[in-house]
Design an enzyme around this catalytic site. Structure first.
Site, PDB file in Angstrom:
ATOM      1  CB  ALA A   3     125.785   1.112   5.551  1.00  0.00           C
ATOM      2  CB  ALA A   4     128.989  -3.040   6.948  1.00  0.00           C
ATOM      3  N   GLY A   5     126.007  -3.462   8.849  1.00  0.00           N
ATOM      4  CA  GLY A   5     125.464  -4.270   9.947  1.00  0.00           C
ATOM      5  C   GLY A   5     124.297  -5.125   9.495  1.00  0.00           C
TER       6      GLY A   5
ATOM      7  CD  GLN B  99     126.199   8.730  13.475  1.00  0.00           C
ATOM      8  OE1 GLN B  99     125.016   8.431  13.589  1.00  0.00           O
ATOM      9  NE2 GLN B  99     127.123   7.854  13.133  1.00  0.00           N
TER      10      GLN B  99
ATOM     11  N   GLY C 157     119.039   2.938  16.313  1.00  0.00           N
ATOM     12  CA  GLY C 157     120.048   2.483  17.283  1.00  0.00           C
ATOM     13  C   GLY C 157     119.569   2.702  18.708  1.00  0.00           C
ATOM     14  CG  ASN C 158     117.569  -0.177  20.833  1.00  0.00           C
ATOM     15  OD1 ASN C 158     116.608   0.563  20.838  1.00  0.00           O
ATOM     16  ND2 ASN C 158     117.518  -1.431  20.370  1.00  0.00           N
TER      17      ASN C 158
ATOM     18  CG  ASP D 217     108.184  -1.747  20.086  1.00  0.00           C
ATOM     19  OD1 ASP D 217     108.823  -2.768  20.352  1.00  0.00           O
ATOM     20  OD2 ASP D 217     108.716  -0.619  19.973  1.00  0.00           O
TER      21      ASP D 217
ATOM     22  CG  HIS E 221     112.241   0.243  21.175  1.00  0.00           C
ATOM     23  ND1 HIS E 221     111.342  -0.711  20.749  1.00  0.00           N
ATOM     24  CD2 HIS E 221     113.470  -0.256  20.884  1.00  0.00           C
ATOM     25  CE1 HIS E 221     111.999  -1.730  20.220  1.00  0.00           C
ATOM     26  NE2 HIS E 221     113.295  -1.480  20.303  1.00  0.00           N
TER      27      HIS E 221
END
Ligand code: NAD
Ligand code: LMR
Length: 327
Positions: free
Chosen positions: A12-14, A114, A132-133, A161, A189
């Protein structure tokens, strides 16, 4: 009073979340009459937690009428408690010269804990969207932890995409992006994804007819969409953020809103379109009830399309093999 939707957001801070959170709080994801509670997770490191406090202060300072509460935490079980939607953004982005699959071992393990926490404490109707990749494989890892929530609740994002591809076609044809429809993203992706232009239309006519340049479609359009993430990193020195946040708004809104519109979403493969059953592949889906979708069947694939899908499916099955210990 409409009950609020509890939206858990990780990372959330990213940078993605800096664009994303105000838009959720402003009603762009769930509608202008739908109150929300944001449950924000960051890593247990002082700098990240301090930055998270700053993000929450800014959300407060927006005085959003729909934002009923903000919870900031470093504990996944607090963040995911009773959550109706879990948006899993938090993880390491790639830098210049890296492929998304290079992140697999580092980021993959985040999704074990998670996934377990979500299954334990989230709401019974919880839906999960992974950004997230490498997102196709991370979502598979998260879903593999779930004993209570069905795997169909877990999706990953190729909406960026789809949006990229629509803009490329519109710019080539010299028309507004709203003229482009039915572009389907198949597969991973990653640069192997197949942006299937063969069913796309521009102003209601087949895109291939309007563009009238098969070589451009096959040799320029496909790699431009597939490598757009790397092009953004090369230009900005950082991975896409505003456009990724925008795509996640589109992704969740699409899944929350029943309609006949076809969207590209990574879901657990049932074997349709030649994907190996059990990998998370981007396919055309239609939303049948809020949070519930069906894979659209019957999209015809010519030999070229089948070949492209085989390439991206090979990569997905290879990624699954790499993380088999996490499943
Ligand atoms: P960022 O580095 O700016 O922010 C990521 C944040 O996640 C950081 O603040 C970090 O502290 C936090 N984080 C890391 N591990 C965490 C954990 N276990 N729990 C909670 N938070 C955690 O990165 P960003 O630019 O916001 O990108 C985030 C991810 O999204 C990257 O993996 C990136 O590659 C991916 N991404 C995906 C798409 C897509 O289309 N699927 C598009 C853009 C970016
Ligand atoms: C993107 O497509 O922009 C993201 O997945 C970030 C990346 O690493 O390409």
């Amino acid at each position: 009073m409409t009950a609020p939707i509890r939206v858990a957001v990780t990372g959330a801070a990213g940078q993605i979340c800096y664009s994303l959170l105000p838009r959720i709080a402003a009603g762009e994801m769930f509608g202008k009459d739908q109150p929300v509670i944001l449950q924000l997770l960051e890593i247990p490191v002082e700098k990240a937690q301090q930055a998270l406090v700053g993000v929450a202060m800014e959300l407060d300072d927006c005085a959003f009428p729909l934002l009923q509460d903000i919870i900031c935490t470093d504990d996944p079980k607090v963040a995911f408690k009773d959550a109706n939607w879990c948006l899993l953004v938090g993880s390491k982005p790639r830098g210049p010269g890296m492929e998304r699959a290079d992140l697999l071992k580092d980021n993959g393990k985040i999704f074990i804990g998670q996934g377990q926490a979500i299954d334990e404490v989230a709401a019974d109707d919880c839906r999960v969207a992974v950004v997230g990749n490498p997102c196709n494989t991370n979502v598979m890892i998260a879903a593999a932890q779930a004993k209570r929530l069905p795997a169909e609740r877990f999706t990953a994002m190729t909406r960026l995409d789809q949006n990229r591809g629509c803009t490329q076609l519109a710019q080539k044809a010299g028309v507004a992006v709203t003229e482009v429809e039915n572009l389907i993203i198949f597969g991973n992706h990653s640069p192997t994804m197949y942006p299937d232009f063969t069913h796309a239309t521009i102003g209601g006519k087949p895109a291939a007819e309007v563009i009238n340049d098969d070589a451009w479609l096959k040799e320029t359009f496909i790699p431009t969409v597939g490598k757009r993430g790397a092009a953004i990193i090369a230009a900005r020195g950082l991975s896409s953020a505003g456009s990724a946040a925008n795509a996640l708004i589109d992704h969740v809104k699409a899944l929350h809103t029943p309609s006949d519109t076809v969207h590209s979403i990574c879901v657990k493969s049932d074997g349709s379109y030649g994907f190996t059953a059990g990998v998370w592949a981007s396919v055309p889906v239609r939303t049948t009830a809020p949070g519930t979708y069906e894979i659209v069947q019957g999209v015809e694939l010519d030999e070229f399309s089948q070949g492209q899908i085989a390439i991206t499916n090979d990569e997905l099955t290879g990624e699954r093999e790499t993380v088999k210990d996490m499943l």
